[in-house]
Design an enzyme around this catalytic site. Structure first.
Site, PDB file in Angstrom:
ATOM      1  N   ASP A  93       0.852  -1.187   0.000  1.00  0.00           N
ATOM      2  CA  ASP A  93       0.000   0.000   0.000  1.00  0.00           C
ATOM      3  C   ASP A  93       0.889   1.239   0.000  1.00  0.00           C
ATOM      4  O   ASP A  93       2.099   1.155   0.180  1.00  0.00           O
ATOM      5  CB  ASP A  93      -0.988  -0.013   1.159  1.00  0.00           C
ATOM      6  CG  ASP A  93      -0.332   0.051   2.519  1.00  0.00           C
ATOM      7  OD1 ASP A  93       0.871   0.329   2.586  1.00  0.00           O
ATOM      8  OD2 ASP A  93      -1.023  -0.186   3.522  1.00  0.00           O
ATOM      9  N   SER A  94       0.288   2.380  -0.218  1.00  0.00           N
ATOM     10  CA  SER A  94       1.074   3.604  -0.432  1.00  0.00           C
ATOM     11  C   SER A  94       1.554   4.252   0.849  1.00  0.00           C
ATOM     12  O   SER A  94       2.385   5.154   0.816  1.00  0.00           O
ATOM     13  CB  SER A  94       0.236   4.622  -1.203  1.00  0.00           C
ATOM     14  OG  SER A  94      -0.820   5.112  -0.381  1.00  0.00           O
ATOM     15  N   GLY A  95       1.013   3.826   1.986  1.00  0.00           N
ATOM     16  CA  GLY A  95       1.315   4.489   3.251  1.00  0.00           C
ATOM     17  C   GLY A  95       0.327   5.574   3.596  1.00  0.00           C
ATOM     18  O   GLY A  95       0.364   6.126   4.702  1.00  0.00           O
ATOM     19  N   GLY A  96      -0.581   5.885   2.671  1.00  0.00           N
ATOM     20  CA  GLY A  96      -1.527   6.962   2.904  1.00  0.00           C
ATOM     21  C   GLY A  96      -2.417   6.728   4.107  1.00  0.00           C
ATOM     22  O   GLY A  96      -2.612   7.634   4.930  1.00  0.00           O
ATOM     23  N   ASP A 147      -2.906   8.286  -1.724  1.00  0.00           N
ATOM     24  CA  ASP A 147      -4.250   8.850  -1.652  1.00  0.00           C
ATOM     25  C   ASP A 147      -4.504   9.424  -0.273  1.00  0.00           C
ATOM     26  O   ASP A 147      -3.727   9.219   0.658  1.00  0.00           O
ATOM     27  CB  ASP A 147      -5.301   7.778  -1.964  1.00  0.00           C
ATOM     28  CG  ASP A 147      -5.367   6.716  -0.863  1.00  0.00           C
ATOM     29  OD1 ASP A 147      -4.299   6.309  -0.362  1.00  0.00           O
ATOM     30  OD2 ASP A 147      -6.474   6.290  -0.506  1.00  0.00           O
ATOM     31  N   GLN A 189     -11.992   7.119  -3.918  1.00  0.00           N
ATOM     32  CA  GLN A 189     -12.427   7.651  -2.638  1.00  0.00           C
ATOM     33  C   GLN A 189     -13.818   8.280  -2.802  1.00  0.00           C
ATOM     34  O   GLN A 189     -14.507   7.970  -3.752  1.00  0.00           O
ATOM     35  CB  GLN A 189     -11.400   8.653  -2.102  1.00  0.00           C
ATOM     36  CG  GLN A 189     -10.071   8.031  -1.699  1.00  0.00           C
ATOM     37  CD  GLN A 189     -10.168   7.171  -0.436  1.00  0.00           C
ATOM     38  OE1 GLN A 189     -11.189   7.166   0.248  1.00  0.00           O
ATOM     39  NE2 GLN A 189      -9.104   6.441  -0.133  1.00  0.00           N
ATOM     40  N   GLY A 216     -11.241   3.932   1.727  1.00  0.00           N
ATOM     41  CA  GLY A 216     -12.069   4.761   2.595  1.00  0.00           C
ATOM     42  C   GLY A 216     -13.305   4.072   3.126  1.00  0.00           C
ATOM     43  O   GLY A 216     -14.227   4.737   3.600  1.00  0.00           O
ATOM     44  N   ASP A 266      -7.850  -7.451   1.852  1.00  0.00           N
ATOM     45  CA  ASP A 266      -6.799  -7.596   2.865  1.00  0.00           C
ATOM     46  C   ASP A 266      -7.324  -7.071   4.184  1.00  0.00           C
ATOM     47  O   ASP A 266      -8.226  -6.232   4.218  1.00  0.00           O
ATOM     48  CB  ASP A 266      -5.544  -6.804   2.482  1.00  0.00           C
ATOM     49  CG  ASP A 266      -5.689  -5.324   2.825  1.00  0.00           C
ATOM     50  OD1 ASP A 266      -5.157  -4.904   3.875  1.00  0.00           O
ATOM     51  OD2 ASP A 266      -6.375  -4.589   2.087  1.00  0.00           O
ATOM     52  N   CYS A 304     -11.502 -29.252  10.421  1.00  0.00           N
ATOM     53  CA  CYS A 304     -10.490 -28.395   9.801  1.00  0.00           C
ATOM     54  C   CYS A 304      -9.208 -29.193   9.601  1.00  0.00           C
ATOM     55  O   CYS A 304      -8.761 -29.911  10.498  1.00  0.00           O
ATOM     56  CB  CYS A 304     -10.232 -27.170  10.664  1.00  0.00           C
ATOM     57  SG  CYS A 304      -8.917 -26.086  10.018  1.00  0.00           S
ATOM     58  N   CYS A 306      -6.175 -27.843   8.957  1.00  0.00           N
ATOM     59  CA  CYS A 306      -4.961 -27.039   9.126  1.00  0.00           C
ATOM     60  C   CYS A 306      -4.020 -27.709  10.130  1.00  0.00           C
ATOM     61  O   CYS A 306      -4.420 -28.587  10.903  1.00  0.00           O
ATOM     62  CB  CYS A 306      -5.305 -25.615   9.570  1.00  0.00           C
ATOM     63  SG  CYS A 306      -5.639 -25.406  11.340  1.00  0.00           S
ATOM     64  N   CYS A 309      -5.210 -27.650  13.837  1.00  0.00           N
ATOM     65  CA  CYS A 309      -6.334 -28.524  14.168  1.00  0.00           C
ATOM     66  C   CYS A 309      -5.985 -29.998  14.033  1.00  0.00           C
ATOM     67  O   CYS A 309      -6.552 -30.845  14.733  1.00  0.00           O
ATOM     68  CB  CYS A 309      -7.532 -28.178  13.288  1.00  0.00           C
ATOM     69  SG  CYS A 309      -8.284 -26.579  13.697  1.00  0.00           S
ATOM     70  N   HIS A 335      -4.278 -21.031  11.976  1.00  0.00           N
ATOM     71  CA  HIS A 335      -5.652 -21.469  11.771  1.00  0.00           C
ATOM     72  C   HIS A 335      -6.502 -20.371  11.120  1.00  0.00           C
ATOM     73  O   HIS A 335      -7.246 -20.631  10.164  1.00  0.00           O
ATOM     74  CB  HIS A 335      -6.275 -21.886  13.102  1.00  0.00           C
ATOM     75  CG  HIS A 335      -7.738 -22.166  13.006  1.00  0.00           C
ATOM     76  ND1 HIS A 335      -8.246 -23.373  12.560  1.00  0.00           N
ATOM     77  CD2 HIS A 335      -8.814 -21.380  13.272  1.00  0.00           C
ATOM     78  CE1 HIS A 335      -9.572 -23.317  12.556  1.00  0.00           C
ATOM     79  NE2 HIS A 335      -9.935 -22.128  12.985  1.00  0.00           N
TER      80      HIS A 335
END
Length: 371
Positions: A93-96, A147, A189, A216, A266, A304, A306, A309, A335
């Site tokens: 990401d841009s850090g904005g 942004d 935005q 946003g 994300d 599960c 994983c 588990c 998990h």
């Protein structure tokens, strides 16, 4: 172009779609959840474990890596992929968002943002050109335009000024980009105003970015309002390019985002709640650190597959967490990420089989929409 997006299937009854994001570090089937590795590591997880759970792309943070260890050091190490020993795709990401979340520690001007480090109080400047310089040094496959992520709530006049500034900054990012092996995404935005969302899209889509993000949102607004903004925004984005809904990582937000046509997601939530002793299950949240699980020898989630588990009980994991043992947090994190990656895989398969509406209705009937 550094990446290509192949649209494989569109749901005949919803906006959901399945595709493949082709990057210099491999193909990423979509829709996809990207684990967050803020500091060039997904907390408690090794790159090998991320591969084990099926992660093909992770997210790292420009702001944090700029402050520590520094983008020049990462460049010297051969870029973020080599620095962290991750040979699959990365988005930075841009850090904005981080800069704007600093509140009184930052000052916004047309050229960029002056801010004080949360680490030592030192003063720094971040603008479109600097954000591009840092991200090019980091070397991620997908990079984000700088942004302004406006707060919620915010008045209409502020949001309009903010989105127009974001558009000007996006154009400057395009001009500043020198590496053609990185895909630069723009960020829509417009706050909680549908017409301003449309205005943002009308300014950014003609610039022909390789991909578009919706920013946003998931900043404290009611879920229904977020869905309304997605309904107003996503249909305006190009069909042949990836669409990224930023900062979303609960099962309900993920499936609602997919329903409306988003491809990439994300969030820090699955790793953050894992460190608080909470895990994701098909029945919702389970806080394994609580006393009722002290003598519960079942896995975190029945059925599960994983690593956690397959091998460990709720009682053992609770003991580790109560004793503040790192292995306990590793198991809950493993998990949680496994559950979300698997959930997105199930969603993708249902789109390809044209059974997504049934999967969606089953989910809503069981959990309802997030209120």
């Amino acid at each position: 172009m550094s990446i290509q997006y192949t649209l494989q299937k569109e749901c005949s009854r919803t906006g959901a779609r399945a595709g493949i994001l082709h990057t210099p570090h491999g193909d990423v089937p979509t829709p996809v959840f990207m684990p967050v590795g803020t500091q060039a590591t997904v907390k408690t997880m090794s790159p090998e474990e991320l591969k084990d759970i099926g992660a093909n792309i992770i997210l790292s943070n420009t702001y944090h890596l700029y402050l520590r260890p520094g983008h020049e050091l990462v460049r010297e190490a051969g870029g973020l992929h080599k620095f962290m020993n991750w040979d699959r795709s990365i988005l930075t990401d841009s850090g904005g968002f981080q800069v704007f979340s600093l509140g009184p520690l930052r000052k916004i001007k047309e050229d960029g943002v002056t801010f004080r480090s949360h680490l030592d109080g030192s003063e720094h400047f971040l603008g479109p050109e600097k954000a591009m310089e840092i991200q090019e040094a980091l070397g991620a496959d997908v990079i984000m335009a700088f942004d302004e992520c406006a707060p919620y709530p915010a008045d209409r006049h502020y949001i309009k000024d903010s989105l127009e500034r974001t558009s000007r900054w996006a154009e400057r990012c395009l001009k500043a980009q020198t590496r053609k092996d990185q895909a630069l995404f723009a960020i829509i935005q417009g706050g909680m105003y549908p017409d301003l969302r449309r205005e943002s899209a009308s300014q950014l889509v003609p610039m022909d970015f390789p991909g578009y993000a919706v920013g946003g949102l998931s900043v404290g607004e009611p879920a229904e309002l977020m869905y309304e903004m997605l309904d107003a925004t996503i249909p305006l984005l190009p069909v042949n390019k990836p669409r990224y809904l930023m900062g979303v990582g609960t099962a309900d937000y993920l499936i609602e985002g997919v329903y409306r046509g988003a491809d990439m997601f994300d969030c820090v939530l699955p790793t953050r709640i894992a460190r608080n002793g909470t895990v994701l299950t098909s029945d919702g949240y389970l806080t394994v650190r609580n006393k009722p699980y002290a003598d519960d020898f079942r896995p975190l989630e029945e059925g599960c597959n994983c690593y956690a588990c397959r091998n460990y009980s709720r009682a053992y994991i609770r003991h580790l967490i109560k004793a503040n043992e790192i292995f306990g947090y590793r198991l809950t994190t493993y998990h949680n990420l496994y559950m979300l990656v698997r959930f997105m895989s199930q969603i993708r398969e249902s789109i390809l089989n044209d059974t997504f509406p049934e999967l969606y209705q089953e989910f809503v009937a069981r959990f309802g929409q997030k209120k």
